[in-house]
Design a protein around this motif. Structure first.
Motif, short mmCIF file in Angstrom:
data_model
loop_
_atom_site.label_atom_id
_atom_site.label_comp_id
_atom_site.label_asym_id
_atom_site.label_seq_id
_atom_site.Cartn_x
_atom_site.Cartn_y
_atom_site.Cartn_z
N GLY A 80 0.70 -1.34 -0.02
CA GLY A 80 0.00 0.10 -0.09
C GLY A 80 0.75 1.37 0.02
O GLY A 80 0.08 2.30 -0.25
N ASP A 81 2.07 1.20 -0.19
CA ASP A 81 2.79 2.31 -0.07
C ASP A 81 4.33 2.01 -0.45
O ASP A 81 4.55 0.59 -0.45
CB ASP A 81 2.84 3.35 1.30
CG ASP A 81 3.35 4.62 0.98
OD1 ASP A 81 3.65 5.13 0.02
OD2 ASP A 81 2.86 5.47 2.23
N PHE A 82 5.47 3.00 -0.35
CA PHE A 82 6.75 2.55 -0.45
C PHE A 82 7.50 3.68 0.17
O PHE A 82 7.56 4.81 -0.36
CB PHE A 82 7.23 1.99 -1.82
CG PHE A 82 8.23 1.68 -1.82
CD1 PHE A 82 8.60 0.15 -1.84
CD2 PHE A 82 9.93 2.19 -2.10
CE1 PHE A 82 9.77 -0.33 -1.54
CE2 PHE A 82 10.62 1.55 -2.08
CZ PHE A 82 11.00 0.26 -2.02
N ASN A 83 8.32 3.36 1.16
CA ASN A 83 8.98 4.27 2.10
C ASN A 83 10.42 4.23 2.10
O ASN A 83 11.40 5.12 2.39
CB ASN A 83 8.35 4.56 3.41
CG ASN A 83 6.91 4.84 3.31
OD1 ASN A 83 5.99 3.99 3.41
ND2 ASN A 83 6.30 6.28 3.16
N VAL A 84 10.88 2.98 2.05
CA VAL A 84 12.25 2.68 2.56
C VAL A 84 12.79 1.49 1.78
O VAL A 84 12.15 0.57 1.63
CB VAL A 84 12.35 2.36 3.85
CG1 VAL A 84 13.79 1.74 4.33
CG2 VAL A 84 12.06 3.34 5.01
N ILE A 85 13.95 1.59 1.16
CA ILE A 85 14.71 0.39 0.58
C ILE A 85 15.97 0.23 1.35
O ILE A 85 16.87 1.13 1.54
CB ILE A 85 14.82 0.39 -0.76
CG1 ILE A 85 15.40 -0.96 -1.36
CG2 ILE A 85 15.95 1.42 -1.24
CD1 ILE A 85 15.06 -0.94 -3.14
N VAL A 86 16.18 -1.03 1.81
CA VAL A 86 17.66 -1.33 2.30
C VAL A 86 18.25 -2.18 1.21
O VAL A 86 17.79 -3.70 1.34
CB VAL A 86 17.31 -2.17 3.76
CG1 VAL A 86 18.58 -2.44 4.38
CG2 VAL A 86 16.69 -1.48 4.73
N ASN A 87 19.15 -1.73 0.54
CA ASN A 87 19.96 -2.63 -0.31
C ASN A 87 20.96 -3.35 0.40
O ASN A 87 22.19 -2.98 0.44
CB ASN A 87 20.33 -1.52 -1.32
CG ASN A 87 19.42 -1.03 -2.29
OD1 ASN A 87 18.57 -1.72 -2.69
ND2 ASN A 87 19.30 0.37 -2.36
N ASN A 88 20.56 -4.39 0.62
CA ASN A 88 21.34 -5.31 1.92
C ASN A 88 22.16 -6.44 1.11
O ASN A 88 23.39 -7.01 1.64
CB ASN A 88 20.67 -5.78 2.92
CG ASN A 88 21.33 -6.69 3.92
OD1 ASN A 88 22.44 -6.57 4.72
ND2 ASN A 88 20.86 -8.00 3.68
N ALA A 89 21.64 -6.90 0.25
CA ALA A 89 22.22 -8.46 -0.38
C ALA A 89 23.59 -8.27 -1.14
O ALA A 89 24.00 -7.05 -1.69
CB ALA A 89 21.37 -8.76 -1.77
N GLY A 90 24.51 -9.14 -0.72
CA GLY A 90 25.71 -8.88 -1.49
C GLY A 90 26.32 -10.35 -1.14
O GLY A 90 26.10 -11.42 -0.52
N LEU A 91 27.62 -10.34 -1.85
CA LEU A 91 28.40 -11.58 -2.02
C LEU A 91 29.86 -11.20 -1.60
O LEU A 91 30.47 -10.07 -1.93
CB LEU A 91 28.54 -12.28 -3.37
CG LEU A 91 27.37 -12.54 -4.11
CD1 LEU A 91 27.52 -13.25 -5.54
CD2 LEU A 91 26.66 -13.67 -3.35
N ALA A 92 30.69 -11.92 -0.63
CA ALA A 92 31.88 -11.57 -0.33
C ALA A 92 32.74 -12.65 -0.47
O ALA A 92 33.23 -13.62 0.57
CB ALA A 92 31.82 -11.23 1.36
N PRO A 93 33.30 -13.28 -1.69
CA PRO A 93 34.08 -14.32 -1.72
C PRO A 93 35.69 -13.83 -1.62
O PRO A 93 35.93 -12.89 -1.53
CB PRO A 93 34.15 -14.57 -3.27
CG PRO A 93 33.77 -13.14 -3.75
CD PRO A 93 32.75 -12.56 -2.90
N THR A 94 36.55 -14.64 -0.80
CA THR A 94 37.82 -14.44 -0.56
C THR A 94 38.52 -14.66 -1.75
O THR A 94 38.51 -15.65 -2.41
CB THR A 94 38.51 -15.45 0.70
OG1 THR A 94 37.90 -16.74 0.12
CG2 THR A 94 38.11 -14.97 2.04
#
Ligand SMILES: NC(=O)C1=CN([C@@H]2O[C@H](COP(=O)(O)OP(=O)(O)OC[C@H]3O[C@@H](n4cnc5c(N)ncnc54)[C@H](O)[C@@H]3O)[C@@H](O)[C@H]2O)C=CC1
Ligand SMILES: CC(=O)C(C)=O
Length: 258
Positions: A80-94
């Motif tokens: 019903g609305d859109f107020n915040v996005i948290v762009n959290n996904a990530g990859l961390a290969p050594t």
């Protein structure tokens, strides 16, 4: 207008993302949990919905720009609305120097850097459509503030995310959109366990030794829980951060001072 503010968290099915989803739900947000792992995202949504929250699960690969746009549309339509996005996904290969391949570069850059950029753009488009401002929150890392041995590829993306954050913050401020980042330190999540394991294997040691090599520089003397980071994200998502933009909030127990 929805009775709850709406947040979308990418990579929300586990680790820092899961803690963030739980925290934003407790803060009163309706939450869209967007993850490659739909089963995990759905289980989390079911748990929140059974306990007074409002949540939906969306299968998402953040490296796919059209899919990120569609996820934001779905969240806004269903919640019903859109107020915040948290762009959290990530990859961390050594990736010790000498080991990065073009394929690995493409994958990690597409997920971490492009995935964040697609999230920034999709949220901005939606805020404009809805005619109001909003908050964009991006995952960088202490490894996006200083270079970390064995993480050259990952560091390059996390430094880039701070650049994306600062540019978008300057451009979007006149529209009432704030753009900030969070820089976790060493957080007890599956990602960090994998890194510690890899470092230990390379040194012929066990996982506990691997993790201990990361904890020695933390002033507060303990590794981070995902909930420590979620508390910082909660602040960036809420009204108390309204006068803050372009900032990187270092939630790292005091790993570096500058
Ligand atoms: N764990 C740590 O110590 C630190 C983590 N960070 C950052 O915090 C963020 C979250 O990290 P963790 O929770 O530790 O990671 P994690 O690996 O434990 O969880 C990541 C989540 O993202 C999802 N995911 C992976 N690729 C995806 C894609 N292409 N599209 C959508 N979802 C995807 C996974 O399915 C998983 O649910 C990452 O951006 C990471 O770089 C930053 C500093 C330290
Ligand atoms: C995974 C990460 O961001 C580290 C080790 O700083």
């Amino acid at each position: 207008m929805a009775d709850k503010k709406v947040a979308l968290v990418t990579g929300g099915a586990q680790g820092i993302g899961e803690a963030t989803v739980r925290r934003l739900s407790a803060d009163g947000f309706a939450v869209a949990i967007a993850d490659l792992n739909l089963e995990g995202a759905q289980a989390l949504a079911d748990d929140l919905n059974a306990n007074g929250g409002t949540a939906i699960a969306i299968k998402l690969d953040v490296s796919d720009q059209a899919a990120v746009d569609a996820a934001v549309d779905e969240a806004a339509e269903k919640l019903g609305d859109f107020n915040v996005i948290v762009n959290n996904a990530g990859l961390a290969p050594t990736t010790p120097v000498g080991t990065v391949t073009p394929e690995q570069f493409d994958l990690v850059t597409r997920v971490n850097t492009a995935g964040t950029m697609w999230g920034v753009q999709a949220a901005t488009r939606k805020f404009r459509e809805l005619g109001h401002g909003g908050k964009i929150i991006n995952a960088t890392s202490q490894a996006g503030v200083v270079g970390n041995p064995n993480l050259m590829l990952y560091c390059s993306t996390k430094f880039a995310i701070r650049g994306i954050t600062q540019v978008a913050a300057r451009e979007l401020a006149p529209e009432g959109i704030t753009v900030n980042a969070y820089a976790p330190g060493i957080v007890k999540t599956p990602m960090m366990m994998d890194i510690a394991h890899q470092v230990a294997v390379n040194a012929g040691k066990d996982d506990e030794w691997g993790m201990s090599t990361f904890s020695k520089d933390i002033a507060l003397g303990r590794l981070s829980e995902p909930e420590d980071v979620a508390a910082g994200i909660s602040f960036l998502a809420g009204p108390d951060s309204d006068y803050i933009t372009g900032h990187t909030l270092e939630v790292d127990g005091g790993m570096q001072f500058h």
